[in-house]
Design an enzyme around this catalytic site. Structure first.
Site, PDB file in Angstrom:
ATOM      1  N   ARG A  41      -5.800   9.055 -39.055  1.00  0.00           N
ATOM      2  CA  ARG A  41      -6.746   9.054 -37.070  1.00  0.00           C
ATOM      3  C   ARG A  41      -7.650   9.724 -37.891  1.00  0.00           C
ATOM      4  NH1 ARG A  41      -3.338   5.993 -36.455  1.00  0.00           N
ATOM      5  NH2 ARG A  41      -1.758   6.519 -34.969  1.00  0.00           N
ATOM      6  N   ARG A  68     -30.550   5.110 -23.930  1.00  0.00           N
ATOM      7  CA  ARG A  68     -29.183   5.359 -24.378  1.00  0.00           C
ATOM      8  C   ARG A  68     -28.649   4.325 -25.453  1.00  0.00           C
ATOM      9  NH1 ARG A  68     -28.925  11.106 -24.591  1.00  0.00           N
ATOM     10  NH2 ARG A  68     -28.206  11.926 -22.580  1.00  0.00           N
ATOM     11  N   ALA A  80     -27.106  17.330 -18.815  1.00  0.00           N
ATOM     12  CA  ALA A  80     -25.865  17.278 -19.758  1.00  0.00           C
ATOM     13  C   ALA A  80     -26.743  17.768 -20.381  1.00  0.00           C
ATOM     14  CB  ALA A  80     -25.056  16.318 -19.155  1.00  0.00           C
ATOM     15  N   LEU A  82     -24.996  19.648 -24.906  1.00  0.00           N
ATOM     16  CA  LEU A  82     -24.388  19.993 -26.049  1.00  0.00           C
ATOM     17  C   LEU A  82     -24.350  21.824 -26.284  1.00  0.00           C
ATOM     18  CD1 LEU A  82     -25.136  17.943 -29.638  1.00  0.00           C
ATOM     19  CD2 LEU A  82     -23.342  17.771 -27.158  1.00  0.00           C
ATOM     20  N   GLU A  97     -29.777  23.883 -19.524  1.00  0.00           N
ATOM     21  CA  GLU A  97     -29.926  22.234 -19.297  1.00  0.00           C
ATOM     22  C   GLU A  97     -30.491  21.884 -17.872  1.00  0.00           C
ATOM     23  OE1 GLU A  97     -29.874  20.414 -22.297  1.00  0.00           O
ATOM     24  OE2 GLU A  97     -28.535  21.649 -22.868  1.00  0.00           O
ATOM     25  N   GLU A 101     -33.786  20.095 -18.672  1.00  0.00           N
ATOM     26  CA  GLU A 101     -34.243  18.388 -17.773  1.00  0.00           C
ATOM     27  C   GLU A 101     -34.340  18.143 -16.686  1.00  0.00           C
ATOM     28  OE1 GLU A 101     -30.337  16.855 -18.482  1.00  0.00           O
ATOM     29  OE2 GLU A 101     -30.425  16.685 -20.889  1.00  0.00           O
ATOM     30  N   PRO A 119     -10.254  10.824 -25.875  1.00  0.00           N
ATOM     31  CA  PRO A 119     -10.113  11.633 -26.043  1.00  0.00           C
ATOM     32  C   PRO A 119      -8.990  10.988 -27.633  1.00  0.00           C
ATOM     33  CG  PRO A 119      -8.940  11.435 -24.336  1.00  0.00           C
ATOM     34  CD  PRO A 119     -10.379  10.786 -24.830  1.00  0.00           C
ATOM     35  N   GLU A 124     -14.612  15.166 -28.392  1.00  0.00           N
ATOM     36  CA  GLU A 124     -15.384  15.804 -27.208  1.00  0.00           C
ATOM     37  C   GLU A 124     -14.990  16.570 -25.872  1.00  0.00           C
ATOM     38  OE1 GLU A 124     -20.055  15.465 -24.609  1.00  0.00           O
ATOM     39  OE2 GLU A 124     -18.423  13.437 -25.804  1.00  0.00           O
ATOM     40  N   GLU A 148     -36.037  11.661 -24.263  1.00  0.00           N
ATOM     41  CA  GLU A 148     -36.184  12.726 -22.887  1.00  0.00           C
ATOM     42  C   GLU A 148     -37.811  12.565 -22.259  1.00  0.00           C
ATOM     43  OE1 GLU A 148     -35.097  16.372 -23.675  1.00  0.00           O
ATOM     44  OE2 GLU A 148     -33.396  16.478 -23.109  1.00  0.00           O
TER      45      GLU A 148
END
Length: 208
Positions: A41, A68, A80, A82, A97, A101, A119, A124, A148
């Site tokens: 996997r 993106r 959003a 990390l 954030e 932003e 998943p 994540e 950004e």
């Protein structure tokens, strides 16, 4: 039967990391199946993320439009980012954030929902917060760069975002999950019944 996700870990016979990137990596595990067979996997290892559905007193959501590259689109999203530091408090990350932003702060924070984005191929985990009682942040604006630097900001009525989601016009997962979760909360036990901002998060344990 209780409908609730549960922790479980199948035996891993071997594991390797064929790729390590700046923020994420790819891992290959040899996993033992229930019938005894062993399969490989491949999945992306991710530090986790936070997202903020920031709602003002006119029932508008603060959104941003950003390019993106993997999907070759400019998407409308909610702030959003990390979880850059292992064990980082997700509320602190979300507040950072929102400031970086949108140069906005909020006085009222609650957890809207926790999700795994994909998943089947990535670990994540994202915690989506609801932030209210908004105001302009103090100090200088954060210096943006890369994608950004081209970002647009707007405040859009919640019902307009929901319409866009159901019409297939808005696709960012955190925006979709956040907007629909807020509508569901309002039609259920109410926003005041949402979990507190410091609620435990087993997927990404943190220190207060």
């Amino acid at each position: 039967m209780t409908i609730k996700d549960t922790a479980e870990e199948w035996e891993v016979r071997a594991s390797e990391t064929p790729f390590t990137g700046n923020k994420t990596s790819v891992r290959t595990d040899e996993v033992v199946m229930p019938d005894g067979s062993v399969v490989r996997r491949d999945y992306q290892v991710h530090p986790g993320s936070v997202a903020v559905l920031a709602l003002d007193d006119q029932d508008r959501v603060l959104v941003l439009r950003q390019y993106r590259h993997p999907v070759r689109q400019k998407l409308w999203e909610i702030p959003a980012g990390l979880l850059d530091v292992p064990g980082e408090n997700p509320l602190h990350a979300a507040q950072r954030e929102l400031y970086e932003e949108a140069h906005v702060k909020a006085e009222d924070w609650r957890v809207l929902t926790d999700v795994y984005t994909t998943p089947g191929g990535c670990d994540e985990a994202v915690r989506v917060f609801l932030a209210r009682d908004l105001s302009e942040a103090d100090g200088r604006r954060f210096e943006v760069e890369d994608e950004e630097a081209d970002m647009e900001l707007a405040r859009v009525p919640l019902d307009e975002l929901v319409r866009g989601v159901l019409a297939g016009e808005l696709h960012n997962n955190c925006l979709v999950v956040g907007a629909l979760s807020l509508v569901a909360a309002r039609s259920g036990d109410g926003v005041d019944a949402l979990r507190p901002a410091e609620a435990p998060w087993p997927a990404r344990p943190f220190e207060s």
